[in-house]
Enzyme design. Structure first.
Site, short mmCIF file in Angstrom:
data_model
loop_
_atom_site.label_atom_id
_atom_site.label_comp_id
_atom_site.label_asym_id
_atom_site.label_seq_id
_atom_site.Cartn_x
_atom_site.Cartn_y
_atom_site.Cartn_z
N LYS A 72 0.96 -1.03 0.18
CA LYS A 72 -0.14 -0.21 -0.40
C LYS A 72 0.50 1.13 -0.11
O LYS A 72 1.62 1.71 1.14
CB LYS A 72 -1.04 -0.07 1.54
CG LYS A 72 -1.92 0.99 1.89
CD LYS A 72 -3.00 1.40 3.01
CE LYS A 72 -3.06 2.75 2.97
NZ LYS A 72 -4.33 2.33 3.73
N GLU A 76 -3.11 6.74 2.29
CA GLU A 76 -3.98 7.75 3.22
C GLU A 76 -2.51 7.14 4.48
O GLU A 76 -2.39 7.26 5.69
CB GLU A 76 -4.62 6.20 4.18
CG GLU A 76 -6.44 6.39 3.15
CD GLU A 76 -6.78 5.93 3.77
OE1 GLU A 76 -6.85 4.28 4.30
OE2 GLU A 76 -8.70 5.52 3.73
N ARG A 116 -1.19 -2.03 -4.42
CA ARG A 116 -2.92 -2.00 -4.00
C ARG A 116 -3.09 -0.63 -5.26
O ARG A 116 -2.05 0.01 -4.78
CB ARG A 116 -3.30 -1.98 -2.94
CG ARG A 116 -3.55 -3.27 -2.33
CD ARG A 116 -3.68 -2.44 -0.53
NE ARG A 116 -4.96 -2.90 -0.43
CZ ARG A 116 -5.28 -2.02 0.88
NH1 ARG A 116 -5.08 -0.88 1.37
NH2 ARG A 116 -6.98 -2.30 0.62
N ASP A 124 -14.56 3.07 -1.11
CA ASP A 124 -14.31 1.89 -0.20
C ASP A 124 -15.26 0.90 0.57
O ASP A 124 -15.70 1.84 1.77
CB ASP A 124 -13.88 3.25 1.03
CG ASP A 124 -12.91 2.19 1.88
OD1 ASP A 124 -12.22 1.44 1.89
OD2 ASP A 124 -12.89 3.02 2.64
N GLU A 180 -16.48 -3.50 7.24
CA GLU A 180 -16.48 -2.24 7.51
C GLU A 180 -17.17 -1.43 7.62
O GLU A 180 -18.02 -1.04 8.78
CB GLU A 180 -15.25 -1.65 7.11
CG GLU A 180 -14.41 -0.45 7.88
CD GLU A 180 -13.41 0.18 6.90
OE1 GLU A 180 -13.16 -0.24 6.49
OE2 GLU A 180 -12.63 1.36 7.18
C1 GCV Z 1 -6.06 -0.44 5.78
C2 GCV Z 1 -9.88 2.00 4.79
C3 GCV Z 1 -9.94 1.71 6.27
C4 GCV Z 1 -8.71 1.44 6.44
C5 GCV Z 1 -8.19 0.81 5.38
C6 GCV Z 1 -8.12 1.06 4.45
C7 GCV Z 1 -6.72 0.33 3.04
O1 GCV Z 1 -9.93 3.25 4.39
O2 GCV Z 1 -11.07 2.51 6.65
O3 GCV Z 1 -8.45 0.84 8.16
O4 GCV Z 1 -6.66 0.52 5.83
O5 GCV Z 1 -9.15 0.89 4.48
O6 GCV Z 1 -7.60 -0.16 2.55
O7 GCV Z 1 -5.71 0.49 3.43
#
Ligand code: GCV
Length: 668
Positions: free
Chosen positions: A271, A275, A308, A354, A382
């Site tokens: 990744k 973020e 990713r 997402d 989630e």
């Molecule tokens: C692992 C979303 C989730 C994050 C996650 C992210 C991702 O934003 O809230 O917790 O991080 O996706 O897929 O990398």
């Protein structure tokens, strides 16, 4: 009493009339680790399901004449079958399992056990199965301190206090995964931080080798998520620029060390630039520069880089209505199509945002035609109930797989693309963000195990329907009479629709409590930096993603673009994803948008109540423990559903000032 359940491999006695099972293995080496697991499993499974005496022999023919009550199972090699595929035939008391390799033989064994559990291993049977997807993977978001990002079923069973755990639970986990055809597991969170950055150092090699050996016994390759900034964090370098020769040299040395210590490791998941995670953008490089550098480094070891595509600007200004998070994946990756090296796979979330309960399919799937692609879905729920609310996700995954991208004349569905059927590639498949933890039942809600089971079965065989998968899982897990089995299957099949109805309407998504992502908060993200807005005002709601808005709709091939671009042609379930729609807008059935919002929320909540009531009918028919656990989840779901119903209805009543035509209770 075990500390954990056996999920669908409970093997309780369901079969009468078989007193003896003889198993022979032809052609395969009895020293092979996968064959050893196979023999253990068939012994354990047949013993449990039939109560029979089991004899296992590594020889070519059965001894003596078979008597009544005997089942003779022969497992043999057939090089004409595809890798990881198998054939099962039954004639009289003889069952023949053929496979080209050990993994296929193991999957076939689990199939035999599945059919035995369901009374389907009948005379005359001929079953031919080949895997649809080359890679069928689970992604864990487990952290080394034992927490799980977006985990809803306890703590990690892989890590505790920054140590790697390998014990009987690891083996049971591997058995479960193999039983549903999973052949790859990424064991750590994609947000690689702190101790996890050191997984590629000798601090953890010994334990990781032990874990990878357990997985290898079940034909599963282990993968690690990688910290792109490792040269800085571990190597003390100033940069991690993928084109810097010293950085490349650092990775070369590192990978030599890693693959010497962990020869069975399948590769790395990355990744980057997402973020807050480091990546090539910091150095003005592209995503392809980053992925290809690592791919070249791991190539001599024949390993993969799974990269990713979840890259977007998470510091958006909500006042800016032109920037659109939905566009980001395509904008960053599409122009680089064809530039990724052969051992790079781009892993793409099913939707452009997402893991919402309803999103269009990501336009990158099929938008790319010269790049290896893998579909990423999330069974951790989630945004879809967090393993409290029942939400069987296989119908959603089926919709994604069946989506026609129009990337070419035929063989153009998502299923065609990710399986390699569309473009003839082999580095592709499906991955799921997993929903397991160290809870006794593994998945928090016992019924959430249907998603775990279902994902694996679907990734192996995409032709299975959501209902077939549900039936298989219910039958093996609960062993109920048909009428009771029907109750659970019905609940599973309807649960996604119900969840969607009481939460966010017509594809708008979000409206969740910030950070936790459970429960309603209509404006929770409305003025945030995350690019997740509903843009409701006193006249209407929805995001204009047409060519007059953010232009996102135009990222699809023309057949889909023209459909999404016009409000009248847009599939209604996605209306608010693509358009800003007046409350008075008439839907196809004549209802106004605002009336639809009220109706769906009342309906969703009341159907959730019906589901909870039908669960009561199963009291005494399944274990008390399991019954109570699920009952408790339903109670929490009903609380949640009421909050969603009332908060969403009140919010839009206040915004629009339009009353419910049916005069139901909407709070002011
Ligand atoms: C692992 C979303 C989730 C994050 C996650 C992210 C991702 O934003 O809230 O917790 O991080 O996706 O897929 O990398």
């Amino acid at each position: 009493m075990s500390e954990w359940t056996q999920l669908w491999l409970d093997y309780r006695k369901v079969c009468d009339g078989i007193e003896k099972v003889n198993v022979i293995v032809r052609d395969f080496s009895k020293e092979n680790r996968v064959i050893k697991s196979l023999l253990d499993e068939i012994t354990r499974g047949m013993k449990g399901l039939t109560g029979a005496e089991i004899s296992v022999a590594i020889k070519d023919e059965f001894e003596g004449k078979s008597e009544d009550g005997t089942l003779n199972v022969a497992i043999q090699k057939n090089d004409e079958i595809l890798a990881e595929g198998y054939r099962i035939f039954r004639k009289g008391s003889e069952v023949l399992l053929e496979a080209a390799d050990e993994k296929g033989a193991l999957y076939g064994t689990y199939h035999i056990l599945r059919m035995t559990a369901r009374g389907e291993l009948i005379d005359g049977l001929e079953k031919k199965c080949d895997p649809d997807n080359p890679l069928r993977m689970m992604n864990h978001w487990d952290n080394m301190d034992g927490s799980i990002e977006r985990g809803y079923s306890g703590r990690s069973f892989f890590y505790k206090n920054n140590e790697v755990i390998v014990d009987d639970r690891t083996r049971d986990y591997a058995r479960f995964m193999a039983s549903i055809g999973i052949n790859g597991v990424v064991i750590n969170n994609v947000n690689v931080k702190e101790a996890a950055s050191y997984m590629i150092t000798d601090r953890y090699f010994d334990k990781l080798k032990e874990m990878s050996d357990v997985f290898a016994d079940y034909g599963i390759k282990m993968y690690l998520s990688l910290n792109f900034a490792s040269p800085i964090e571990l190597g003390g370098m100033k940069v991690c620029d993928p084109l810097d020769p010293e950085v490349i040299k650092w990775w070369e040395d590192k990978c030599k060390e890693v693959f010497t210590a962990l020869p069975d490791l399948g590769g790395f998941l990355v990744k980057a630039d997402s973020e807050g995670r480091p990546g090539p953008f910091t150095y003005g490089r592209t995503q392809a520069d980053g992925a290809n550098m690592l791919a070249d480094v791991v190539k001599p070891y024949d390993k993969l880089i799974i990269w990713r595509c979840f890259v977007y600007n998470c510091t958006q200004d909500w006042r800016d209505t032109k920037t659109d998070r939905a566009r980001a994946g395509y904008d960053y990756f599409k122009d680089l199509d064809g530039k990724y090296h052969e051992n790079v796979i781009l892993q793409i979330k099913n939707g452009p945002m997402d893991f919402q309960i309803r999103e269009p399919v990501s336009p990158l799937l099929g938008g790319l035609t010269k790049t290896n692609q893998m579909l990423e879905v999330q069974i951790a729920q989630e945004y879809t109930g967090q393993q409290i609310d029942l939400c069987y996700l296989i119908p959603l995954f089926k919709e994604v797989l069946d989506f026609k991208t129009y990337c070419q004349k035929d063989k153009d569905t998502v299923a065609d693309i990710i399986s390699g059927r569309a473009f003839g590639n082999k580095n592709c498949g499906m991955a799921a963000v997993i929903n397991t933890g160290n809870d006794k039942n593994w998945t928090g809600n016992d019924l959430a195990a249907a998603n775990l089971y279902g994902f694996g079965r679907l990734a192996y065989d995409m032709s299975l329907s959501a209902e077939e998968i549900a039936r298989e899982w219910v039958a093996q897990t609960f062993a109920l009479e048909k009428a009771d089995e029907d109750i659970i299957v019905k609940m599973l099949i309807e649960s996604r629709d119900i969840y969607e109805k009481y939460t966010c309407p017509l594809g708008i998504g979000w409206m969740v409590t910030p950070n936790t992502h459970y429960g309603p908060s209509v404006d929770g993200y409305e003025y945030s930096r995350w690019g997740t807005y509903h843009r409701a005002d006193h006249l209407g709601l929805g995001v204009d993603r047409s060519d007059k808005g953010t232009g996102y709709a135009m990222q699809y091939y023309p057949e889909n673009a023209s459909k999404y671009n016009e409000m009248e042609k847009c599939p209604e379930e996605l209306l608010l994803f693509f358009h800003h729609v007046p409350y008075s807008y008439k839907l196809k059935d004549g209802r106004t948008l605002i009336q639809y919002i009220y109706d769906s929320h009342f309906e969703g909540e009341s159907r959730a109540e019906e589901m909870a009531e039908s669960w009561e009918k199963l009291k005494g028919k399944i274990s008390d423990e399991s019954f109570k656990r699920v009952k408790n989840r339903f109670e929490r779901q009903l609380y949640n559903a009421k909050e969603w119903r009332d908060q969403v209805n009140t919010y839009f009543y206040r915004k629009s000032g339009i009353a419910d035509e049916k005069g139901r209770k909407i709070y002011e």
